[in-house]
Design an enzyme around this catalytic site. Structure first.
Site, PDB file in Angstrom:
ATOM      1  N   SER A   1       0.867  -0.940  -0.115  1.00  8.86           N
ATOM      2  CA  SER A   1       0.372   0.038  -0.018  1.00  8.86           C
ATOM      3  C   SER A   1       0.565   1.837  -0.152  1.00  8.86           C
ATOM      4  O   SER A   1       1.872   1.248  -0.539  1.00  8.86           O
ATOM      5  CB  SER A   1      -1.142   0.311   0.987  1.00  8.86           C
ATOM      6  OG  SER A   1      -1.699   0.707   1.232  1.00  8.86           O
TER       7      SER A   1
ATOM      8  N   ASP B   1      -9.829  -3.798  -5.959  1.00 14.26           N
ATOM      9  CA  ASP B   1      -8.523  -2.556  -5.231  1.00 14.26           C
ATOM     10  C   ASP B   1      -8.997  -1.268  -5.971  1.00 14.26           C
ATOM     11  O   ASP B   1      -8.470  -1.064  -7.556  1.00 14.26           O
ATOM     12  CB  ASP B   1      -7.367  -3.287  -4.912  1.00 14.26           C
ATOM     13  CG  ASP B   1      -6.360  -2.427  -4.443  1.00 14.26           C
ATOM     14  OD1 ASP B   1      -6.812  -1.429  -3.752  1.00 14.26           O
ATOM     15  OD2 ASP B   1      -5.238  -2.779  -4.713  1.00 14.26           O
TER      16      ASP B   1
ATOM     17  N   HIS C   1      -7.811  -5.101  -1.238  1.00 13.66           N
ATOM     18  CA  HIS C   1      -6.978  -4.686  -0.549  1.00 13.66           C
ATOM     19  C   HIS C   1      -6.331  -4.631   1.160  1.00 13.66           C
ATOM     20  O   HIS C   1      -8.070  -5.208   1.587  1.00 13.66           O
ATOM     21  CB  HIS C   1      -7.247  -2.979  -0.720  1.00 13.66           C
ATOM     22  CG  HIS C   1      -5.705  -1.838  -0.407  1.00 13.66           C
ATOM     23  ND1 HIS C   1      -5.234  -1.736  -1.177  1.00 13.66           N
ATOM     24  CD2 HIS C   1      -5.760  -1.267   0.536  1.00 13.66           C
ATOM     25  CE1 HIS C   1      -4.596  -0.637  -0.994  1.00 13.66           C
ATOM     26  NE2 HIS C   1      -4.370  -0.579   0.486  1.00 13.66           N
TER      27      HIS C   1
END
Length: 412
Positions: A195, A350, A380
């Site tokens: 991320s 995502d 995600h």
């Protein structure tokens, strides 16, 4: 309250709570019930944090960080690993060292996610520990392991860009220059992150590849896991088709704006959501080719939605240089040809999917060796779940195995 009232009241409360805790999820997700359970837990914690804010116990960010610290940090018990808390050039770091380490072992420098705003090496220590344990090279029942270092870089909004990026570069350079002091072979170091941490890993790899005259050892690889790589276009298909309740586009922008030193007001979020955070000059610039649907595989392309061209001049001007800064958003780099090989993971469901798909294509066009793993049945943050807990995803364990094979491929 009478018996009849209680009989009627309890089902109503249960129904309301069930409605509140339920998150609509796309079809085809593996272990869907576990994802629902995690989202329900997140909603409960968010509700408690909101109540704490109203009661004056602190800001939402402060309370969320406290909650993460108390629920995610705990002692690490592993007889095969020594975990050392220290600092590299003033930056907090956790070093996961196998007790059977050789004098020179390969290393992964890992940057945690959390929207540049949350988490730390401590809150993700169990995750990093499992990354270590699942990524060993087992030869004739003996470990030939490598070391993992995880950094607690400065967080936004208190420390906007480039604070986190600078910390990650400084700490990585420290490893490359001083690895011999803690058993690391500095010629066998790669960077990785998930991320926001993947954003930082890509940015660090880019920065170190730009050191044309540097005598630093070259990074062996970069591992980029579902990462934010651009803030140019919030109308990409992955943004418009993955509006899961828990993590809609507005939440992503609430992370990005503070990272760039801006306040995530409702107005600023709305401006970004409509792509009106770009100046007219940027919209006509060469940077448009770096974030373009032509870089996506055909099956992911969609007709762009119509956008009202109502510019917020003040915000756009403040963001103009940041949006195209490749160390803030690596997809905006003009030249990717000197980067190390890359393992890039994308999720079907995502928001950041298309960022990474474009990164993969641009890396390949630049002649970089890329291994791309696309996960169709996860969302995600699946990689955040530590193995052996209620929120573990099978795809998490599969990815750890893939990373082991990949890292060993590029170590000398």
């Amino acid at each position: 309250m009478g018996t009849l009232a209680r009989v009627l009241f309890i089902p109503v409360i249960c129904a309301v709570m069930g409605y509140y805790l339920y998150t609509p999820l796309p079809d085809g997700l593996r272990q869907k019930s576990r994802i629902q359970l995690f989202y329900a837990k997140h909603k409960i914690s968010s509700l408690l944090i909101s109540m704490g804010v109203k009661l004056g116990f602190g800001s939402g960010i402060e309370l969320a960080r406290r909650y993460q610290h108390y629920t995610m940090v705990s002692p690490l018990n592993d007889e095969n690993i020594t975990v050392t808390n220290t600092t590299f050039s003033g930056i907090p770091v956790m070093i996961f060292t196998p007790n059977t380490v050789s004098s020179k072992s390969p290393a992964i420098v890992y940057f945690h996610g959390g929207g540049w705003m949350f988490l730390s090496s401590g809150t993700k220590s169990h995750f990093t520990n499992n990354l270590y344990r699942k990524s060993q090279i087992n030869v004739l029942n003996t470990y030939s392991p490598y070391i993992i270092t995880s950094f607690s870089y400065r967080l936004s909004p208190e420390h906007p860009f480039p604070a986190a990026f600078d910390d990650c570069v400084t700490a990585t350079v420290h490893v490359l220059q001083n690895g011999h002091k803690f058993g690391v072979d500095s010629d066998n170091v790669g960077v990785a992150g998930d991320s926001a941490g993947g954003n930082l890993a890509a940015a660090v790899a880019l920065r170190l590849s730009d050191e044309k005259e540097s005598r630093l050892p070259k990074l062996r690889f970069q591992i980029i896991i579902y990462s934010v790589l651009q803030a140019w276009d919030f109308k990409l298909p992955s943004y418009t088709h993955n509006e899961i309740t828990l993590f809609p586009s507005s939440v992503m922008i609430k992370f990005i704006l503070p990272y760039l030193g801006e306040v995530a007001t409702d107005e600023n979020i709305a401006v970004c959501l409509s792509n009106n955070h770009l100046t007219p000059a940027l919209k006509k610039s060469k940077f448009t080719k770096f974030v373009d649907q032509s870089l996506l595989p055909p099956q992911f392309r969609r007709t762009p939605p119509k956008i009202d061209d109502v510019l917020n001049t003040t915000l756009a001007k403040r963001l103009e240089t940041l949006i195209i800064n490749p160390y803030a958003f690596p997809l905006m780099a003009k030249d990717l040809s000197r980067l190390p090989p890359a393992f890039v993971l994308t999720c079907q469901h995502d928001l950041t999917r298309d960022d990474a798909l474009m990164y993969v294509e641009r890396l390949r066009k630049a002649g970089i060796d890329v291994q791309h793993k696309h996960v169709t049945d996860a969302v995600h943050d699946f990689f955040l779940r530590a193995p052996n807990n209620d929120f573990t995803y099978d795809v998490h364990l599969e990815t750890l195995s893939d990373l082991k094979v990949y890292a060993n491929k590029y170590y000398k």
